[in-house]
Design an enzyme around this catalytic site. Structure first.
Site, short mmCIF file in Angstrom:
data_model
loop_
_atom_site.label_atom_id
_atom_site.label_comp_id
_atom_site.label_asym_id
_atom_site.label_seq_id
_atom_site.Cartn_x
_atom_site.Cartn_y
_atom_site.Cartn_z
N CYS A 158 -9.38 -8.81 -9.13
CA CYS A 158 -9.94 -10.16 -9.22
C CYS A 158 -9.63 -10.81 -10.57
CB CYS A 158 -11.44 -10.11 -9.04
SG CYS A 158 -11.92 -9.39 -7.49
N ARG A 195 -1.85 -9.36 -10.92
CA ARG A 195 -2.90 -8.33 -10.91
C ARG A 195 -3.24 -7.88 -9.50
NH1 ARG A 195 -5.85 -8.58 -15.93
NH2 ARG A 195 -7.57 -7.56 -14.88
N TRP A 235 -9.83 -9.74 -4.81
CA TRP A 235 -9.30 -8.49 -4.24
C TRP A 235 -10.49 -7.88 -3.53
CZ3 TRP A 235 -9.36 -3.02 -4.81
CH2 TRP A 235 -8.17 -2.37 -4.45
N ASN A 246 -16.17 -11.55 -11.11
CA ASN A 246 -15.42 -10.28 -11.06
C ASN A 246 -16.44 -9.17 -11.27
OD1 ASN A 246 -13.08 -11.72 -10.95
ND2 ASN A 246 -12.35 -11.16 -12.99
N GLY A 247 -16.25 -8.05 -10.59
CA GLY A 247 -17.18 -6.93 -10.75
C GLY A 247 -17.94 -6.68 -9.46
N GLU A 250 5.26 11.80 -12.51
CA GLU A 250 5.44 10.37 -12.73
C GLU A 250 6.63 9.84 -11.91
OE1 GLU A 250 4.05 7.85 -13.54
OE2 GLU A 250 5.66 6.44 -13.95
N LYS A 261 6.24 6.85 -9.16
CA LYS A 261 6.96 5.58 -9.23
C LYS A 261 7.69 5.31 -7.92
CE LYS A 261 5.91 3.94 -11.95
NZ LYS A 261 5.10 3.86 -13.13
N GLU A 265 5.15 4.37 -5.17
CA GLU A 265 4.52 3.07 -5.41
C GLU A 265 5.35 1.89 -4.95
OE1 GLU A 265 1.95 2.24 -9.26
OE2 GLU A 265 3.76 3.36 -9.71
N HIS A 313 6.56 29.28 -3.52
CA HIS A 313 5.25 29.75 -3.05
C HIS A 313 4.73 28.91 -1.88
CE1 HIS A 313 4.96 32.70 -6.21
NE2 HIS A 313 5.23 31.77 -7.11
N LYS A 325 -2.69 -4.46 -10.44
CA LYS A 325 -2.23 -4.07 -11.77
C LYS A 325 -3.32 -3.40 -12.58
CE LYS A 325 0.51 -3.67 -15.28
NZ LYS A 325 1.33 -2.45 -15.24
#
Ligand code: F6R
Length: 606
Positions: free
Chosen positions: A2, A27, A73, A99-100, A480, A484, A487, A503, A601
Site C-alpha cells: 500500500c 511497490r 494491496w 496503510n497498515g 539467491e 531470483k 521470482e 542424499h 517491493k
C-alpha cells in the site's frame, strides 16, 4: 504494498496525487483511489487495476487543491472498487487513506453496526473513518486523536474533512509517513520517492506522532496533543534516480548500476593505515565490539540469504560464531536474546514488517541491534542502535539486485572490522581491503559478458525445473540464484547444498531438469566437479558459474566464468550472473520483469 500520497497547496491536487501514485506503482498494488476536496465537498474516485485506469475515471474538472490518494494491496477483503481507499464516513465528510492493519477492526465494526452505522466495504480501514466522524471533538485533530484512542494496530493515516478544508491530518504508528515541505505547498507520502520531484525537504514522522499539514507548512504533535516541534531535513534523493534513463526495465538499470553503487558503499570506509574498515555508524566502541561472542543476521527473503553470506564472512575473518535466520520467524519462537550477541538486521527498504518486528523483539529484551539498510530514514534505520547505510540508491524493481550486492559488500567490511579487532593480521586485512576495492571493476567485467550469459538464459527459460547448487560460502549464492529465477521468470527452482544432492534430490535429475552449479576455484572444487559429473551421468544439463582455473575436463557443461577475488569474498561476484540469467530468462518468457505477479517491493504487513 500500500502507498499513500497527499497534496495541499496552490495548485490543483489531483495531478500531484496521480503522479505520486504512479511513482509508488513499483511497490505492488491491486487497486487505487483518490479524494479531492473542492468547494462542494470531496470527490472520491476509486478503481481496480492500474493508476492509468484510475486516471481515466477522473472527472474533467477536478480543481480542488487538497487531495489524498492510495494504492491498495488487498489484506482485508478482495481487490474491489468498494474496498479501495479512500474510505469515507456516511455522507462523505471524512475521507481517509490507510496503510497498515487495524487489529481490533472486527470488534469496532460490530460496535458501530450496533449503533446503526452502515458499512460499504470489507476493510479494516473504514471503521476509522466512522470513528472520526462520530467524535464529539470540534477540530479534525481532536477527532483523529479520539479515533486513535480506540484502535490498536499499525497505521499511516491521512485524513481530510470537508468541514475543515484547509488541512490534512496525518498519523503514524508502525507504517512510514513523510511530509515534504515545498513552496506554498506541502506533500505527504509513505515513500520519499513520491514527493522528491517537488521537494527534498522532508520530515519523517515517528511512531505515535501526528501532524496537521496545510499549504503553508505543518505542525507535528503526539498522542497527548503535545507539540513535537519537528524540523525538515534534506534528503539525498534526486528525481532522476527514479527514472528509467533509457533502459527498458528498472531491474536491468539496477543491475548495470552495480559497479558504481558497490564503489559508493566502500567509499571513505576503508582505512589503509590500519588495514581495516571505518564504520562509524555502528555507534559501538572497539571495546564494545570485542565483547560480542556471537553475531546473528536477520532478514527476509534475499536479505536473509545475503545475511548467510555475511555470517560466513564473519566466521572466516573474525572467527566469531555467526549465523543468519529469517526475520519473519524470529519473534514467534520466543528467541533467547543474549547480551553478548550482536544482532544485524538486513533490509533494502527498511520497512519490511517482519524485520522491523524482529528489531523490536531484540530491543524489548535488551539486545544490541545494528542495521544494514538502504533507505535512509526508514523505520528500521531509525529503530536500530546503529548501522551501515548501503548507498545503493533507490531500488525500484521488485527483484532486489544492487542492494543485495551492497549488503554483501557491507558485510565484507563488517567482517574485516571485527576481524581486525580480533586476530586477523594486518596482511590479511590488507588482502581483504584491496579485494573489496577491486570488486566494482570485477562486477563490470561480469556485466561485460552479458551477451554470453543471455545466450545461456535462453536454455534456462526452457527449463520447467532447476536446481541451484553450491557449497558452504556458495550455498547462499545458490539460494539467491534460485530465488531470483523463481521470482521473475516463474521457473520452478530449488537450491541445495551441493553435498546434499546425493542424499535425495539426485532422484529428480533427468534431461528435463537443469542444474546451475556454483563451482569456485577453492578447496572444494574437486568435490563440486564430482557432483556435476553425477548430474551429467544421469542426463541432467548443467550450467556452471565458475572461475577460469576450474577444469571440468570433458564434462559437457555451459560455463559462466567470473573473475576471482579472495575466497571470503567470492560470493559477491558469483551472485552477479544469477541476476542476468533470471533477467534474460524472464525476458524470453515475456514476463513483467519489474512487477512480478503476486509480489510487492516492500512487504509492510506480516
Ligand atoms: C527478492 C526480494 C525479497 C526481499 C525481501 C526483504 O528479490 O527482493 O526477497 O529481499 O522481501 O526486503 P527488504 O530488503 O526490503 O527488507
Amino acid at each position: 504494498m500500500c502507498g499513500i500520497v497527499g497534496y495541499i497547496g496552490d495548485h490543483a491536487a489531483a495531478p500531484y496525487v496521480i503522479e505520486g501514485l504512479k511513482t509508488l506503482e513499483y511497490r505492488g498494488y491491486d487497486s487505487a483511489g483518490i479524494a479531492v476536496l473542492g468547494s462542494k465537498g470531496a470527490t472520491i474516485v476509486r478503481s481496480v487495476g492500474r493508476i492509468r485506469d484510475l486516471e481515466a475515471k477522473l472527472p474533467k474538472r477536478l480543481t480542488g487543491k487538497v487531495g489524498i490518494g492510495h494504492t491498495r494491496w488487498a489484506t482485508h477483503g478482495p481487490a474491489t472498487t468498494d474496498n479501495a481507499h479512500p474510505h469515507t464516513s456516511a455522507g462523505g465528510r471524512i475521507a481517509l487513506v490507510h496503510n497498515g492493519i487495524i487489529d481490533n477492526a472486527a470488534t469496532l465494526r460490530t460496535k458501530l453496526m450496533a449503533a446503526d452505522v452502515a458499512f460499504t466495504s470489507d476493510t479494516d480501514t473504514e471503521v476509522v473513518a466512522h470513528l472520526i466522524a462520530r467524535s464529539a471533538a470540534d477540530t479534525l485533530e481532536g477527532a483523529v486523536l479520539d479515533a486513535l484512542a480506540q484502535i490498536t494496530g499499525t497505521y499511516a493515516l491521512a485524513v481530510t474533512d470537508s468541514g475543515h478544508p484547509d488541512r490534512i491530518v496525518i498519523a503514524r504508528n508502525g507504517s512510514p509517513l513523510i511530509i515534504g515541505v515545498g513552496e506554498k505547498e506541502t506533500l505527504i507520502a509513505s515513500d520519499a520517492a513520491a514527493l522528491v520531484r517537488h521537494t527534498t525537504r522532508v520530515v519523517h514522522l515517528d511512531d505515535g506522532e501526528l501532524a496537521t499539514v496545510t499549504a503553508g507548512g505543518f505542525h507535528t504533535f503526539d498522542r497527548e496533543a503535545n507539540d513535537t516541534g519537528r524540523e525538515p531535513v534534506e534528503i539525498d534523493l534526486a528525481a532522476t534516480d527514479l527514472e528509467l534513463t533509457g533502459h527498458e526495465h528498472y531491474m536491468y538499470k539496477e543491475i548495470l548500476e552495480q559497479p558504481e553503487r558497490a564503489a559508493a558503499v566502500i567509499r571513505g570506509r576503508l582505512d589503509a593505515r590500519f588495514a581495516t574498515a571505518r564504520l562509524n555508524g555502528l555507534n559501538l566502541s572497539p571495546r564494545e565490539l570485542r565483547a560480542f561472542r556471537r553475531v546473528k543476521f536477520l532478514g527476509c527473503g534475499s536479505a536473509y540469504y545475503v545475511g548467510q553470506i555475511g555470517a560466513q564472512m564473519i566466521e572466516d575473518l573474525a572467527r566469531i560464531p555467526a549465523d543468519a535466520e529469517p526475520a519473519s520467524e524470529f519473534r514467534y519462537r520466543n528467541p533467547i536474546i543474549e547480551p553478548d550477541t550482536l544482532y544485524v538486521v538486513v533490509s533494502q527498504s527498511g520497512e519490511t514488517a517482519d524485520t522491523a518486528f524482529a528489531v523490536l523483539e531484540i530491543k524489548r529484551k535488551g539486545g544490541t541491534v545494528i542495521g544494514a539498510v538502504n533507505v535512509v530514514g526508514s523505520t528500521i534505520a531509525r529503530e536500530v542502535d546503529g548501522g551501515i547505510y548501503l548507498h545503493a540508491g533507490p531500488e525500484i524493481a521488485v527483484a532486489s539486485t544492487k542492494a543485495l550486492t551492497n549488503m554483501a559488500m557491507a558485510f565484507g567490511m563488517l567482517a574485516l572490522h571485527l576481524g581486525r579487532l580480533h586476530d586477523l593480521s594486518y596482511a590479511d586485512g590488507e588482502r581483504i581491503s584491496n579485494a573489496l576495492k577491486a570488486i566494482p571493476e570485477q562486477i563490470q567485467a561480469i556485466l561485460d559478458s552479458e551477451p554470453a550469459i543471455a545466450a545461456i538464459a535462453q536454455r534456462v527459460a526452457k527449463a520447467e525445473n532447476a536446481f541451484f547448487i553450491g557449497r558452504v560460502r556458495q550455498y547462499p549464492v545458490a539460494r539467491e540464484g534460485a530465488q531470483k529465477l523463481k521470482e521473475i521468470s516463474y521457473v520452478h527452482a530449488e537450491a541445495y547444498p551441493t553435498s546434499e544432492l546425493k542424499h535425495g534430490p539426485l532422484a529428480l535429475i533427468d534431461p528435463a531438469m537443469l542444474t546451475v552449479a556454483v563451482v569456485p576455484d577453492d578447496e572444494l572444487a574437486s568435490r563440486n566437479i564430482a557432483a556435476v559429473e553425477q548430474v551429467r551421468a544421469r542426463g541432467g544439463e548443467v550450467v556452471a558459474i565458475t572461475h577460469e582455473a576450474v577444469e571440468f575436463g570433458t564434462i559437457a557443461i555451459e560455463r559462466i566464468v567470473v573473475p576471482k577475488t579472495e575466497p571470503e569474498l567470492d560470493p559477491i561476484l558469483l551472485i552477479i550472473p544469477t541476476q542476468l540469467l533470471a533477467y534474460h530468462a524472464a525476458l524470453v518468457l515475456g514476463h513483467d520483469v519489474d512487477k512480478p505477479r503476486n509480489l510487492a517491493k516492500s512487504v509492510t504487513v506480516e
